[in-house]
Scaffold this motif. Structure first.
Motif, PDB file in Angstrom:
ATOM      1  N   MET A  12       0.853  -1.180   0.000  1.00  0.00           N
ATOM      2  CA  MET A  12       0.000   0.000   0.000  1.00  0.00           C
ATOM      3  C   MET A  12       0.896   1.240   0.000  1.00  0.00           C
ATOM      4  SD  MET A  12      -3.162   0.992   2.507  1.00  0.00           S
ATOM      5  CE  MET A  12      -4.476   0.388   1.483  1.00  0.00           C
ATOM      6  N   SER A  13       0.511   2.245  -0.736  1.00  0.00           N
ATOM      7  CA  SER A  13       1.280   3.487  -0.843  1.00  0.00           C
ATOM      8  C   SER A  13       1.343   4.218   0.493  1.00  0.00           C
ATOM      9  CB  SER A  13       0.637   4.418  -1.869  1.00  0.00           C
ATOM     10  OG  SER A  13       0.524   3.786  -3.115  1.00  0.00           O
ATOM     11  N   ARG A  14       2.497   4.835   0.748  1.00  0.00           N
ATOM     12  CA  ARG A  14       2.656   5.695   1.917  1.00  0.00           C
ATOM     13  C   ARG A  14       2.234   7.111   1.502  1.00  0.00           C
ATOM     14  NH1 ARG A  14       8.546   6.035   4.108  1.00  0.00           N
ATOM     15  NH2 ARG A  14       8.726   7.871   2.808  1.00  0.00           N
ATOM     16  N   ILE A  15       1.326   7.707   2.260  1.00  0.00           N
ATOM     17  CA  ILE A  15       0.788   9.031   1.948  1.00  0.00           C
ATOM     18  C   ILE A  15       1.296  10.021   2.990  1.00  0.00           C
ATOM     19  CG2 ILE A  15      -1.293  10.392   1.505  1.00  0.00           C
ATOM     20  CD1 ILE A  15      -1.120   7.890  -0.299  1.00  0.00           C
ATOM     21  N   PRO A  60      -0.817   7.810 -16.320  1.00  0.00           N
ATOM     22  CA  PRO A  60      -0.210   6.735 -15.516  1.00  0.00           C
ATOM     23  C   PRO A  60       1.312   6.811 -15.646  1.00  0.00           C
ATOM     24  CG  PRO A  60      -1.179   5.841 -17.515  1.00  0.00           C
ATOM     25  CD  PRO A  60      -1.546   7.288 -17.477  1.00  0.00           C
ATOM     26  N   PRO A  61       2.037   6.450 -14.596  1.00  0.00           N
ATOM     27  CA  PRO A  61       3.497   6.502 -14.672  1.00  0.00           C
ATOM     28  C   PRO A  61       4.045   5.402 -15.577  1.00  0.00           C
ATOM     29  CG  PRO A  61       2.822   5.497 -12.626  1.00  0.00           C
ATOM     30  CD  PRO A  61       1.563   5.972 -13.313  1.00  0.00           C
ATOM     31  N   ILE A  76      -2.801   6.125  -7.724  1.00  0.00           N
ATOM     32  CA  ILE A  76      -2.113   6.083  -6.426  1.00  0.00           C
ATOM     33  C   ILE A  76      -1.432   4.737  -6.188  1.00  0.00           C
ATOM     34  CG2 ILE A  76      -2.448   6.143  -3.916  1.00  0.00           C
ATOM     35  CD1 ILE A  76      -4.801   8.081  -4.452  1.00  0.00           C
ATOM     36  N   ALA A  77      -2.097   3.657  -6.486  1.00  0.00           N
ATOM     37  CA  ALA A  77      -1.566   2.325  -6.191  1.00  0.00           C
ATOM     38  C   ALA A  77      -0.285   2.016  -6.960  1.00  0.00           C
ATOM     39  CB  ALA A  77      -2.619   1.265  -6.492  1.00  0.00           C
ATOM     40  N   SER A  91       4.872   4.017  -4.660  1.00  0.00           N
ATOM     41  CA  SER A  91       5.162   3.564  -3.302  1.00  0.00           C
ATOM     42  C   SER A  91       4.947   4.685  -2.297  1.00  0.00           C
ATOM     43  CB  SER A  91       6.597   3.044  -3.203  1.00  0.00           C
ATOM     44  OG  SER A  91       7.521   4.059  -3.532  1.00  0.00           O
ATOM     45  N   ARG A  92       4.994   5.920  -2.781  1.00  0.00           N
ATOM     46  CA  ARG A  92       4.860   7.069  -1.898  1.00  0.00           C
ATOM     47  C   ARG A  92       4.136   8.193  -2.630  1.00  0.00           C
ATOM     48  NH1 ARG A  92      10.112  10.077   0.504  1.00  0.00           N
ATOM     49  NH2 ARG A  92       9.049  11.565   1.845  1.00  0.00           N
ATOM     50  N   VAL A  93       3.210   8.838  -1.917  1.00  0.00           N
ATOM     51  CA  VAL A  93       2.476   9.984  -2.451  1.00  0.00           C
ATOM     52  C   VAL A  93       2.690  11.150  -1.494  1.00  0.00           C
ATOM     53  CG1 VAL A  93       0.212  10.924  -3.086  1.00  0.00           C
ATOM     54  CG2 VAL A  93       0.741   8.510  -3.538  1.00  0.00           C
TER      55      VAL A  93
END
Length: 139
Positions: A1-4, A81-82, A100-101, A104-106
């Protein structure tokens, strides 16, 4: 899960917010992470492009607008999308990214302008509703 993470600036100027985005992009790139700088609109993307050339005289941050090179180390775009996953998304838009998914970091950058505070508070709530645990970082 991404770190926000919500990076909170003490100032209310948009220029400081963009400068912080450039500094964070440089730091992430130097750490070997791909970076996607997500602007609010094409004008802000062009402003970020120019600022990345000039914000730090002794440093160079390899970057490109998404339409010019979507696989650059630092990509500036809207909500594309990246090309490379698991990097850092620096979100300068009022809305959450649909991708977002894939990061790894937002990072959201908050300044003290009332409309920015309101938009960031709403994004904070949206992240929580989606199951993320956003963190606050004072700058």
């Amino acid at each position: 899960m991404s770190r926000i993470e919500f990076y909170v600036l003490p100032s209310a100027t948009s220029a400081e917010r963009l400068r912080a985005a450039c500094q964070l992009a440089m730091k992430a790139w130097r750490a070997g992470l791909p970076v996607f700088l997500r602007g609010e609109d094409a004008a802000q993307c062009n402003e970020l492009d120019a600022l990345l050339w000039a914000f730090k005289a002794e440093a160079f941050v390899p970057h490109a607008l998404h339409q010019d090179d979507p696989s650059a180390p630092v990509v500036i775009g809207l909500d594309q999308p990246p090309e490379v996953g698991q990097g850092v998304l620096i979100n300068l838009s009022d809305q959450l990214s649909a991708h977002i998914a894939q990061f790894s970091r937002v990072i959201e950058i908050v300044n003290q302008a009332p409309e920015r505070l309101a938009a960031c508070r709403e994004n904070f709530r949206r992240y929580r509703q989606q199951g993320y645990d956003p963190q606050r970082v004072e700058l």
